[in-house]
Design a protein around this motif. Structure first.
Motif, short mmCIF file in Angstrom:
data_model
loop_
_atom_site.label_atom_id
_atom_site.label_comp_id
_atom_site.label_asym_id
_atom_site.label_seq_id
_atom_site.Cartn_x
_atom_site.Cartn_y
_atom_site.Cartn_z
N PRO A 3 0.85 -1.20 0.00
CA PRO A 3 0.00 0.00 0.00
C PRO A 3 0.88 1.25 0.00
O PRO A 3 2.02 1.21 0.46
N PRO A 4 0.36 2.34 -0.51
CA PRO A 4 1.18 3.55 -0.55
C PRO A 4 1.49 4.04 0.86
O PRO A 4 0.71 3.85 1.78
N PRO A 5 2.64 4.64 1.07
CA PRO A 5 3.01 5.12 2.41
C PRO A 5 2.12 6.29 2.82
O PRO A 5 1.57 7.00 1.98
N PRO A 6 1.98 6.49 4.12
CA PRO A 6 1.14 7.61 4.59
C PRO A 6 1.81 8.93 4.22
O PRO A 6 3.02 9.02 4.07
N PRO A 7 1.04 9.98 4.06
CA PRO A 7 1.62 11.28 3.71
C PRO A 7 2.51 11.80 4.82
O PRO A 7 2.27 11.55 6.00
N LEU A 8 3.55 12.50 4.44
CA LEU A 8 4.51 13.03 5.42
C LEU A 8 3.99 14.28 6.12
O LEU A 8 4.42 14.60 7.21
#
Length: 135
Positions: A96-101
């Protein structure tokens, strides 16, 4: 005893044109009997040199060895793998895509005071006065 010679008067002498080996006696002049030009001394070869045969044999053996090595390694690489040994490749799992920074900005309630706000200045607050935080 006879000496062998070749006539070098090419174009003007039939002996030279045919590259004919002429036999001249020891006491006679070493010239062509047809054109009377001097002859080139001729000594026939006695056979192939032994060193040439040895080098040729070694070269042939080296080529045969290299050919055998290439043929034997090619056979090992071409052998088919039995179907019972072959396993299907697993499909790669997509992460899954990483969480936003950056955290999303949530508006604060107007009546709530921020927690990092300092209380009002008192009489014993020298540090705040030096930093000019108090009026």
């Amino acid at each position: 005893m006879m000496k062998s010679g070749l006539c070098m008067n090419v174009g003007n002498c039939s002996n030279a044109n045919q590259q004919k080996v002429l036999e001249i006696g020891v006491g006679e002049d070493f010239v062509c009997p047809e054109c009377h030009k001097s002859l080139l001394d001729y000594t026939p070869r006695k056979g192939p040199p032994v060193a040439g045969l040895v080098v040729g044999g070694l070269l042939l053996a080296a080529l045969a060895g290299a050919g055998w090595w290439m043929y034997s390694t090619r056979e090992a690489a071409v052998e088919p793998v039995p179907a019972s040994v072959v396993e299907p490749m697993p499909t790669p799992q997509v992460a899954p895509p990483p969480p936003p920074l950056v955290k999303p900005v949530v508006p604060a309630e107007p009546s709530a005071q921020p927690a990092d706000r300092l209380p009002p200045c008192g009489s014993n607050d020298d540090v705040r006065r030096r930093l000019k935080l108090c009026d």
